[in-house]
Design a protein around this motif. Structure first.
Motif, short mmCIF file in Angstrom:
data_model
loop_
_atom_site.label_atom_id
_atom_site.label_comp_id
_atom_site.label_asym_id
_atom_site.label_seq_id
_atom_site.Cartn_x
_atom_site.Cartn_y
_atom_site.Cartn_z
N LEU A 1 7.02 -18.49 26.84
CA LEU A 1 5.71 -18.99 27.01
C LEU A 1 6.33 -20.23 27.64
CD1 LEU A 1 4.01 -20.00 23.46
CD2 LEU A 1 3.81 -17.85 25.34
N VAL A 2 7.22 -20.79 27.62
CA VAL A 2 7.86 -21.97 28.25
C VAL A 2 8.21 -21.84 29.80
CG1 VAL A 2 9.77 -23.93 28.44
CG2 VAL A 2 8.16 -23.61 25.90
N THR A 3 8.66 -20.96 30.34
CA THR A 3 9.61 -20.73 31.31
C THR A 3 8.33 -21.19 32.72
OG1 THR A 3 10.72 -19.10 30.33
CG2 THR A 3 10.77 -19.01 32.22
N PRO A 4 7.41 -19.34 32.73
CA PRO A 4 6.36 -20.29 33.72
C PRO A 4 6.24 -21.67 33.45
CG PRO A 4 5.22 -18.88 31.59
CD PRO A 4 6.72 -18.69 31.53
N VAL A 5 5.77 -21.97 32.93
CA VAL A 5 5.30 -23.60 32.08
C VAL A 5 6.23 -24.15 33.57
CG1 VAL A 5 4.44 -25.49 31.88
CG2 VAL A 5 4.29 -23.53 30.54
N ALA A 6 8.02 -24.38 33.19
CA ALA A 6 9.32 -24.84 33.60
C ALA A 6 9.23 -24.95 35.64
CB ALA A 6 10.22 -24.58 33.16
N GLY A 7 9.09 -23.33 35.32
CA GLY A 7 8.52 -23.33 36.60
C GLY A 7 8.41 -23.85 38.20
N LYS A 8 6.88 -23.63 37.52
CA LYS A 8 5.25 -24.17 38.29
C LYS A 8 6.16 -25.69 37.91
CE LYS A 8 1.39 -23.74 39.80
NZ LYS A 8 1.30 -22.85 41.37
N PHE A 9 6.10 -26.11 37.10
CA PHE A 9 6.38 -27.98 37.13
C PHE A 9 8.10 -28.07 37.89
CE2 PHE A 9 3.86 -29.17 33.02
CZ PHE A 9 2.72 -28.37 33.64
N GLY B 1 14.15 -21.88 29.92
CA GLY B 1 13.02 -22.64 30.88
C GLY B 1 14.32 -23.42 31.77
N ALA B 2 15.33 -23.41 31.40
CA ALA B 2 16.24 -23.88 31.77
C ALA B 2 17.18 -22.95 33.53
CB ALA B 2 17.79 -24.57 31.08
N LEU B 3 16.93 -21.77 32.94
CA LEU B 3 17.21 -20.63 34.41
C LEU B 3 16.61 -20.94 35.71
CD1 LEU B 3 18.83 -18.23 32.72
CD2 LEU B 3 20.08 -19.89 33.69
#
Length: 464
Positions: free
Chosen positions: A64-72, A117-119
């Motif tokens: 859930l978090v990874t695409p949000v982190a990448g987009k942001f 999401g850190a990666l």
């Protein structure tokens, strides 16, 4: 656009070292559950299905978090988002360390899942400050350090849990994450926002994506119970299909979608996602079944290993996985992504089928897990690096997030299916699965991995 193409000199050795330390620390925190799962199941009174849920709840949050982190990260800057994300991870690690029971531990794992999401955020920082050829190797190194941290967590979790307590096996890597985050914040230069013209957050798309993934994971967790209730199972499948269709429809109409369907339609991206999913299903089956097989009583067909012994047995695989990141990055640069992926798939399928046939000695499982970990690292690194360098630099975060989300979902599906197989294969009145359940799991995973060759053969060679 020029602001997003900063020269390599902006990142010094100290900043790169801090980013590497953070990768090691997060990898260690992510990996502590796997070798100690039998111990946690005993202490918290969990069934195999509940153990599988504990294994993947972190990955669910990551999906859930990874695409949000990448987009942001693409939009607001990788460092800015990374620091905030690590604050959530630190809080989750502390909750897990203090958890008195399974529900609180699950909450801690949910918060820890933000670390996935850190990666992509690290990849953003690397891609913005290195040319394409060097960034492939650097991304492989960062991935390798993350897996290397996993190796440290795998090796140390058992002794710490048995020598101190299960609470400390979460607390120690959490403190390392907090310290590394402080270093990154001080040493890593700020990277400028990449998309100042984008406005607003695609909340409907994010909500539908979250609902789709949670429904998928819930269905997998309840699979043993739903198998005897075809009406409920059918309703869940219809709901999942409706949510997925609704998400696609919303993203196609959104002015600034969280995940642009047009990016998913690119051959380089969708093929990488399909291959990553299939390969990670195979990897996660071994990741879940091998420690369970080690823990089965030596009076039966197992080895009666404790948490410390299991961590020691898994160490060679963790070493192989940590080396696979840099090797995969170099291989993708020199030989092309397709060659690396095909070699990894063949290695993985052979190892899984081998485990189904030969698992009566400790070294059978150690070698099989080593080959699977090496194959997974080679394949995923090759696909991430090829995806990262096949899109504009401003899309690096979201493109690599797609692959990483697929990786997370693949792991979750494989673990949940493995847990369901063991639960279904446990005789009434017993808490030990039949040996045939492990054989079925390994054979199915091997067949799925082999099927990935049909997609891999259509990849471009990827050599520039």
């Amino acid at each position: 656009m020029s602001a997003t193409l900063a020269p390599p000199a902006r990142i010094g050795k100290a900043a790169i070292g801090a980013l590497g330390l953070l990768a090691v620390a997060t990898g260690a925190l992510e990996s502590v559950v796997t070798p100690t799962l039998p111990l946690l199941q005993r202490e918290l009174g969990m069934s195999p299905a509940q153990g599988a849920l504990l294994s993947v709840v972190l990955l669910i949050t990551g999906a859930l978090v990874t695409p949000v982190a990448g987009k942001f990260g693409d939009r607001y800057g990788g460092k800015r988002v990374l620091i905030r994300l690590m604050a959530v991870v630190g809080a989750g690690g502390l909750v897990s360390a203090l958890a008195p029971n399974l529900p609180v531990l699950l909450l801690g794992q949910v918060l820890q899942g933000a670390m996935v999401g850190a990666l992509p955020l690290s990849f953003i920082l690397v891609r913005k400050n290195l040319p394409d050829g060097e960034s492939k190797v650097a991304i492989g190194v960062v991935s390798g350090l993350f897996v290397g941290g996993g190796m440290a967590g795998t090796l140390s979790a058992g002794p710490v849990a048995e020598g101190l307590s299960r609470h400390w096996m979460f607390a120690l890597p959490t403190l390392a994450v907090i310290g590394a985050t402080v270093l990154v914040n001080r040493l890593m230069p700020d990277d400028p926002p990449g998309r100042p013209d984008d406005t607003g957050v695609d909340w409907p798309g994010l909500a539908l994506l979250s609902a789709t993934l949670v429904t998928l994971m819930l269905g997998l967790a309840l699979l043993p119970e739903l198998g005897a209730q075809p009406v409920a199972l059918g309703a869940l499948v219809v709901l999942l299909a409706g949510l997925a269709a609704g998400w696609v429809a919303v993203e196609r109409r959104a002015a600034s979608p969280m995940i642009d369907p047009r990016m998913l339609a690119r051959p380089a991206v969708w093929k990488a996602c399909v291959l990553t999913f299939v390969i990670c299903v195979g990897t996660s089956v071994a990741m879940y079944l091998v420690p369970q097989l080690f823990a089965v009583s030596a009076d039966g067909y197992g080895f009666g290993a404790g948490a410390t012994e299991i961590g020691f047995f898994l160490l060679p695989g963790a070493v192989a996985a940590s080396l696979a990141g840099p090797i995969g990055g170099v291989g993708a640069r020199r030989l092309g992504s397709r060659a690396v992926v095909v070699a990894g798939i063949v290695m993985m399928a052979g190892a899984l089928i081998g485990l189904a046939a030969w698992h009566s000695e400790v070294w059978h499982l150690v070698v099989g897990k080593l080959l699977i970990a090496l194959a997974n690292g080679l394949c995923v690194t090759a696909m991430v690096t090829s995806t990262a360098t096949s899109v504009d630099r401003g899309d690096t975060g979201i493109a690599t997030s797609l692959v990483l989300v697929t990786r997370v979902v693949g792991y979750a599906v494989g673990v949940q299916v493995s847990g369901a197989i063991l639960t279904a294969g446990t005789p009434a009145g017993s808490d030990v699965p039949a040996e045939s359940a492990f054989v079925v799991g390994f054979v199915l995973a091997g067949a799925v991995a082999a099927a990935a060759l049909f997609v891999a053969r259509t990849m471009s060679r990827g050599v520039k």
